[in-house]
Design an enzyme around this catalytic site. Structure first.
Site, mmCIF file in Angstrom:
data_model
loop_
_atom_site.group_PDB
_atom_site.id
_atom_site.type_symbol
_atom_site.label_atom_id
_atom_site.label_comp_id
_atom_site.label_asym_id
_atom_site.label_seq_id
_atom_site.Cartn_x
_atom_site.Cartn_y
_atom_site.Cartn_z
ATOM 1 N N ARG A 70 -1.353 2.593 22.304
ATOM 2 C CA ARG A 70 -1.070 2.204 23.687
ATOM 3 C C ARG A 70 -2.401 2.109 24.429
ATOM 4 O O ARG A 70 -3.401 2.703 23.990
ATOM 5 C CB ARG A 70 -0.098 3.180 24.356
ATOM 6 C CG ARG A 70 -0.601 4.588 24.457
ATOM 7 C CD ARG A 70 0.417 5.478 25.155
ATOM 8 N NE ARG A 70 0.075 6.882 25.073
ATOM 9 C CZ ARG A 70 -0.771 7.504 25.888
ATOM 10 N NH1 ARG A 70 -1.393 6.854 26.840
ATOM 11 N NH2 ARG A 70 -1.008 8.809 25.736
ATOM 12 N N LYS A 125 3.659 -7.458 12.230
ATOM 13 C CA LYS A 125 2.912 -7.642 10.977
ATOM 14 C C LYS A 125 3.138 -9.043 10.413
ATOM 15 O O LYS A 125 4.257 -9.472 10.193
ATOM 16 C CB LYS A 125 3.334 -6.569 9.964
ATOM 17 C CG LYS A 125 2.538 -6.621 8.666
ATOM 18 C CD LYS A 125 2.603 -5.301 7.921
ATOM 19 C CE LYS A 125 2.010 -5.428 6.516
ATOM 20 N NZ LYS A 125 1.802 -4.160 5.850
ATOM 21 N N ARG A 159 0.843 -1.191 0.000
ATOM 22 C CA ARG A 159 0.000 0.000 0.000
ATOM 23 C C ARG A 159 0.878 1.241 0.000
ATOM 24 O O ARG A 159 2.039 1.197 0.341
ATOM 25 C CB ARG A 159 -0.920 -0.010 1.220
ATOM 26 C CG ARG A 159 -1.977 -1.118 1.127
ATOM 27 C CD ARG A 159 -2.812 -1.210 2.380
ATOM 28 N NE ARG A 159 -3.437 0.051 2.695
ATOM 29 C CZ ARG A 159 -3.200 0.743 3.805
ATOM 30 N NH1 ARG A 159 -2.361 0.295 4.704
ATOM 31 N NH2 ARG A 159 -3.799 1.884 4.011
HETATM 32 C C1 BTN Z 1 0.769 -3.933 2.354
HETATM 33 O O1 BTN Z 1 0.767 -4.383 3.498
HETATM 34 O O2 BTN Z 1 1.312 -2.848 2.073
HETATM 35 C C2 BTN Z 1 0.061 -4.727 1.266
HETATM 36 C C3 BTN Z 1 0.942 -5.809 0.739
HETATM 37 C C4 BTN Z 1 0.311 -6.622 -0.357
HETATM 38 C C5 BTN Z 1 1.302 -7.587 -0.977
HETATM 39 C C6 BTN Z 1 0.656 -8.528 -1.950
HETATM 40 S S1 BTN Z 1 1.743 -9.840 -2.394
HETATM 41 C C7 BTN Z 1 0.642 -10.351 -3.647
HETATM 42 C C8 BTN Z 1 0.095 -9.092 -4.296
HETATM 43 N N1 BTN Z 1 0.955 -8.636 -5.353
HETATM 44 C C9 BTN Z 1 1.509 -7.464 -5.079
HETATM 45 O O3 BTN Z 1 2.298 -6.853 -5.826
HETATM 46 N N2 BTN Z 1 1.129 -7.037 -3.876
HETATM 47 C C10 BTN Z 1 0.183 -7.947 -3.268
#
Ligand code: BTN
Length: 254
Positions: free
Chosen positions: A252, A116, A51
């Protein structure tokens, strides 16, 4: 190392594809013209996207990276809710597999105990009356200390919580039906019925949050669930506010 196998994943009504190496599974499916649901999983992405224009890094075999493309018939103004719906589905599927503390950080980071575990990137393209949505998901399967060091943050991985770790084919077989069912609920009823489920999975429910807004300003308040459109409700000293675009930078106990 287990290998992704389209035949082993095979799911009725979904065309399952596996790429050994590609740029980004989201990019490939955004260009794809299939009308039915397609799932593309990749052993390796050379340009995985996260993102906010960030990269999604992964060591081949250490993670599960895939995208699901399908038509969604909801008004464009409601589509921000899709990524929240996908987060609900993913957390539920992982909890059912035994990751009991899988939770969501607004809007849709998958977390366990503050670290995460995975992320979701939803992208849409208008397609006549319906919208074609590509739901991209990355999940850390095996601990990767090198990656955590490079990113400078604590990461969670499924092998900390599941023993034995299911193969990635089996993980997909468990995730796909929950994802499809949750997306069908979203298509039929919008976010409304999923809001309560998202709130029950909220990693920060009732906590005092600092949220960096899209413009850079920081808003502080106590997390108070989701607004109707999926915004994050914060009880601030100036009253209730809903954040539509921003990033939770700290949490928090209130
Ligand atoms: C995030 O947390 O920023 C979102 C990550 C999303 C990653 C996935 S991996 C499969 C799909 N292809 C990509 O290029 N991105 C998503």
């Amino acid at each position: 190392m287990d290998r992704l196998d389209a035949n082993a994943i095979g799911f009725p009504g979904v065309e399952v594809r596996v790429a050994q190496r590609c740029g980004s599974t989201n990019d490939l499916l955004l260009e794809d013209r299939s009308s039915g649901p397609v799932l593309l999983a990749a052993e390796e992405q050379t340009a995985g996207r996260g993102r906010r224009g960030r990269r999604w890094h992964g060591t081949p075999g250490a993670g599960l990276t895939f995208s699901l493309a399908l038509q969604v018939k909801r008004p464009a103004r409601e589509l921000a809710g899709l990524s929240l719906a996908a987060g609900v589905a993913l957390s539920k599927a992982l909890r059912a597999l035994g990751v009991a503390r899988a939770a969501l950080k607004w809007p849709n980071d998958l977390m366990v105990d503050g670290a995460k575990l995975g992320g979701i990137l939803v992208e849409t393209r208008g397609a006549g009356a319906a919208t074609r949505a590509v739901i991209g998901i990355g999940i850390n399967c095996r601990r990767d200390p090198g990656l955590a060091l490079r990113l400078g943050r604590t990461l969670a991985a499924l092998d900390q919580f599941l023993s034995p770790l299911p193969s990635r084919n089996d993980l997909l077989k468990a995730i796909i039906p929950v994802l499809l069912e949750t997306l069908a609920t979203f298509e039929a009823q919008g976010l409304e019925t999923l809001r309560g489920e998202w709130e029950a999975l909220d990693a920060h429910a009732g906590q005092r949050l600092r949220v960096r807004l899209a413009g850079g300003r920081v808003l502080t308040g106590v997390a108070a669930g989701l607004a109707e459109d999926g915004g994050l409700r914060l009880n601030t000293k100036h009253g209730m506010r809903a954040v539509r675009s921003g990033r939770v930078v700290s949490a928090r106990p209130a």
